[in-house]
Enzyme design. Structure first.
Site, PDB file in Angstrom:
ATOM      1  N   HIS A   1     -14.884 -13.596   9.527  1.00 29.49           N
ATOM      2  CA  HIS A   1     -14.424 -13.684   8.134  1.00 29.49           C
ATOM      3  C   HIS A   1     -13.148 -12.861   7.998  1.00 29.49           C
ATOM      4  CE1 HIS A   1     -14.285 -13.641   3.870  1.00 29.49           C
ATOM      5  NE2 HIS A   1     -14.835 -12.457   3.692  1.00 29.49           N
TER       6      HIS A   1
ATOM      7  N   ASN B   1      -8.313 -12.899   1.709  1.00 24.13           N
ATOM      8  CA  ASN B   1      -9.735 -13.212   1.788  1.00 24.13           C
ATOM      9  C   ASN B   1     -10.014 -14.443   0.918  1.00 24.13           C
ATOM     10  OD1 ASN B   1     -12.505 -13.355   1.505  1.00 24.13           O
ATOM     11  ND2 ASN B   1     -12.795 -11.166   1.144  1.00 24.13           N
TER      12      ASN B   1
ATOM     13  N   CYS C   1     -18.879 -14.882   0.466  1.00 26.00           N
ATOM     14  CA  CYS C   1     -18.109 -14.929   1.713  1.00 26.00           C
ATOM     15  C   CYS C   1     -18.953 -15.293   2.934  1.00 26.00           C
ATOM     16  CB  CYS C   1     -17.408 -13.599   1.941  1.00 26.00           C
ATOM     17  SG  CYS C   1     -16.313 -13.163   0.592  1.00 26.00           S
TER      18      CYS C   1
HETATM   19  C1  LIG Z   1     -10.553  -2.186  -0.767  1.00 26.34           C
HETATM   20  C2  LIG Z   1     -10.103  -1.423   0.461  1.00 26.34           C
HETATM   21  C3  LIG Z   1      -8.928  -2.150   1.117  1.00 26.34           C
HETATM   22  C4  LIG Z   1      -9.653  -0.053   0.041  1.00 26.34           C
HETATM   23  O1  LIG Z   1      -9.168   0.649   1.174  1.00 26.34           O
HETATM   24  P1  LIG Z   1      -9.518   2.202   1.370  1.00 26.34           P
HETATM   25  O2  LIG Z   1      -8.768   2.673   2.544  1.00 26.34           O
HETATM   26  O3  LIG Z   1     -11.007   2.273   1.407  1.00 26.34           O
HETATM   27  O4  LIG Z   1      -8.927   2.835   0.082  1.00 26.34           O
HETATM   28  P2  LIG Z   1      -9.716   3.712  -1.008  1.00 26.34           P
HETATM   29  O5  LIG Z   1     -10.725   2.830  -1.710  1.00 26.34           O
HETATM   30  O6  LIG Z   1     -10.215   4.911  -0.295  1.00 26.34           O
HETATM   31  O7  LIG Z   1      -8.579   4.060  -2.001  1.00 26.34           O
HETATM   32  C5  LIG Z   1      -7.588   4.975  -1.637  1.00 26.34           C
HETATM   33  C6  LIG Z   1      -6.659   5.134  -2.804  1.00 26.34           C
HETATM   34  O8  LIG Z   1      -5.849   3.943  -2.904  1.00 26.34           O
HETATM   35  C7  LIG Z   1      -5.844   3.506  -4.252  1.00 26.34           C
HETATM   36  N1  LIG Z   1      -5.679   2.061  -4.272  1.00 26.34           N
HETATM   37  C8  LIG Z   1      -6.627   1.109  -4.345  1.00 26.34           C
HETATM   38  N2  LIG Z   1      -6.050  -0.105  -4.327  1.00 26.34           N
HETATM   39  C9  LIG Z   1      -4.725   0.104  -4.235  1.00 26.34           C
HETATM   40  C10 LIG Z   1      -3.601  -0.752  -4.165  1.00 26.34           C
HETATM   41  N3  LIG Z   1      -3.727  -2.099  -4.193  1.00 26.34           N
HETATM   42  N4  LIG Z   1      -2.381  -0.209  -4.070  1.00 26.34           N
HETATM   43  C11 LIG Z   1      -2.215   1.125  -4.037  1.00 26.34           C
HETATM   44  N5  LIG Z   1      -3.241   1.979  -4.094  1.00 26.34           N
HETATM   45  C12 LIG Z   1      -4.483   1.482  -4.196  1.00 26.34           C
HETATM   46  C13 LIG Z   1      -7.170   3.956  -4.804  1.00 26.34           C
HETATM   47  O9  LIG Z   1      -7.081   4.039  -6.214  1.00 26.34           O
HETATM   48  C14 LIG Z   1      -7.338   5.300  -4.141  1.00 26.34           C
HETATM   49  O10 LIG Z   1      -6.580   6.223  -4.863  1.00 26.34           O
HETATM   50  P3  LIG Z   1      -7.182   7.696  -5.157  1.00 26.34           P
HETATM   51  O11 LIG Z   1      -7.395   8.301  -3.799  1.00 26.34           O
HETATM   52  O12 LIG Z   1      -6.092   8.342  -5.940  1.00 26.34           O
HETATM   53  O13 LIG Z   1      -8.440   7.476  -5.905  1.00 26.34           O
HETATM   54  C15 LIG Z   1     -11.254  -1.277   1.493  1.00 26.34           C
HETATM   55  O14 LIG Z   1     -12.237  -0.434   0.977  1.00 26.34           O
HETATM   56  C16 LIG Z   1     -11.876  -2.586   1.838  1.00 26.34           C
HETATM   57  O15 LIG Z   1     -11.257  -3.438   2.428  1.00 26.34           O
HETATM   58  N6  LIG Z   1     -13.180  -2.767   1.522  1.00 26.34           N
HETATM   59  C17 LIG Z   1     -13.868  -3.998   1.802  1.00 26.34           C
HETATM   60  C18 LIG Z   1     -13.486  -5.002   0.754  1.00 26.34           C
HETATM   61  C19 LIG Z   1     -13.857  -6.398   1.112  1.00 26.34           C
HETATM   62  O16 LIG Z   1     -13.660  -6.839   2.215  1.00 26.34           O
HETATM   63  N7  LIG Z   1     -14.373  -7.108   0.118  1.00 26.34           N
HETATM   64  C20 LIG Z   1     -14.683  -8.455   0.231  1.00 26.34           C
HETATM   65  C21 LIG Z   1     -15.952  -8.638   0.939  1.00 26.34           C
HETATM   66  S1  LIG Z   1     -16.253 -10.324   1.269  1.00 26.34           S
END
Ligand SMILES: CC(C)(COP(=O)(O)OP(=O)(O)OC[C@H]1O[C@@H](n2cnc3c(N)ncnc32)[C@H](O)[C@@H]1OP(=O)(O)O)[C@@H](O)C(=O)NCCC(=O)NCCS
Length: 339
Positions: free
Chosen positions: A254, A284, A116
């Site tokens: 980004h 993304n 990215c």
């Molecule tokens: C991935 C992301 C959106 C997750 O959001 P978050 O608020 O951190 O959510 P969490 O990881 O704490 O997960 C919370 C819960 O939602 C659940 N969950 C994850 N994806 C889910 C989805 N698509 N739908 C529903 N629930 C989901 C998880 O399993 C977790 O459940 P649990 O509490 O029972 O274990 C966030 O961490 C993020 O954006 N990270 C950066 C990713 C990124 O930009 N990557 C590319 C880089 S170039």
């Protein structure tokens, strides 16, 4: 930016597949909901290629639009750089395929694989060719088919990514315009947080959807890294350019997650009207996200001559890149006295 000629963006272009995959579509595929995806990421839909479409298809279309907007022909291109982690094949490079399809016969070609952050890295590299006087015209493209790398059974990653391409044409511009500052970095000790693996024997569920390498991500760690590094990298670039955040006219980050974008803008003290956002429409698109956003901002006539455009990306590596470009095209922005 150091020694050499000033280098600016003289044309932008983009291409995205026609097919839309909405949050509601995804809710039919994995245990998720439109509400969860919107509130956690800001994404509403993303574009996905047809089975017969490739990264070079999207990259070529984006490059053609960028050349046309710059009023240049492919024969004038000296070098083609394609930032991608989803090349059509391991070799030849996607850049060579694009160079041929454009008819850019004189051009050298190479891919840049920094996920990215790839577009900012390729922008920095392409600019050096021109700053040193080696070349006059360089195409820098960010193009991805992230759908080829997604594990469509993993709800924590499959909702995030989309396909697309964006392109810019670089040429010499008058002193005081163009690329004024760059900050590139890498922390390979965090490589495990975001990577592509191929462990199908250990993951038979994913194997049902086709045996291809797929993304594994520690979302929380990447989130924390992104929020910190975007602010730090932007502050370093602004410092090098002797600019205050208030002098930024457009922030084009980004497009990974609206919460990460908002956190970076808040840290820099940038109001929402200076932040370009299209993550809701494309998700993304990795290396393509910044040049797509730039092309849309340009197409909408938002970028004025003299505007300070701050771009920043982060991604696998973990890596980051930020760049400040003083826009050299179009009408003079209001209240500007540069050059
Ligand atoms: C991935 C992301 C959106 C997750 O959001 P978050 O608020 O951190 O959510 P969490 O990881 O704490 O997960 C919370 C819960 O939602 C659940 N969950 C994850 N994806 C889910 C989805 N698509 N739908 C529903 N629930 C989901 C998880 O399993 C977790 O459940 P649990 O509490 O029972 O274990 C966030 O961490 C993020 O954006 N990270 C950066 C990713 C990124 O930009 N990557 C590319 C880089 S170039």
């Amino acid at each position: 930016m150091g020694v050499g000629r000033a280098v600016g963006i003289v044309g932008t272009g983009m291409s995205v597949p026609e097919r839309r995959l909405t949050n509601f579509d995804l809710a039919q595929m994995v245990d998720t909901s439109d509400e969860w995806i919107r509130t956690r990421t800001g994404i509403v839909e993303r574009r996905i290629v047809r089975p017969d479409q490739t990264t070079s298809d999207l990259a070529t279309a984006a490059a053609e639009q960028a050349l046309s907007r710059a009023d240049l022909s492919p024969s004038q291109v000296d070098f083609v750089l394609v930032a991608t982690v989803t090349p059509d094949m391991i070799f030849p490079s996607t850049a060579s395929l694009v160079q041929h399809r454009l008819g850019a016969r004189r051009a050298g070609a190479a891919d840049v694989g920094v996920a990215c952050s790839g577009f900012i890295y390729a922008l920095a590299m392409g600019a050096q060719f021109i700053a040193t006087g080696l070349y006059e015209t360089v195409l820098v493209i960010g193009a991805e088919c992230m759908s080829h790398l997604v594990d469509w059974t993993d709800r924590s990653t499959c909702v995030l990514f989309g396909d697309g391409a964006g392109a810019v044409v670089l040429q010499p511009v008058p002193p005081g315009y163009g690329l004024l500052g760059i900050d590139l970095g890498s922390d390979g000790s965090s490589a495990d947080h975001l990577k592509v693996v191929d462990d199908y024997p250990a993951n038979p569920q994913a194997a049902k959807f086709g045996r291809h390498p797929y993304i594994r991500m520690n979302g929380n760690e990447v989130f924390k890294f992104a929020v910190r590094i975007q602010g730090e990298a932007c502050e370093r670039v602004l410092h090098r350019c002797h600019l205050r955040p208030a002098e930024v006219d457009w922030f084009i980050p980004h497009q990974a997650n609206i919460r990460i974008i908002d956190a970076a803008a808040k840290r820099l003290g940038l109001p929402p009207e200076k932040v370009f956002v299209n993550v809701h429409r494309y998700g993304n698109t990795s290396a393509a996200s910044i040049p797509i956003a730039l092309a849309e901002a340009d197409e909408q006539g938002l970028l004025r001559r003299g505007d300070n455009v701050l771009m920043v990306g982060f991604g696998a590596g973990l890596t980051w890149g930020a760049a400040l470009v003083r826009w050299s095209q179009g009408k003079e922005g209001t209240g500007k006295a540069y050059g």
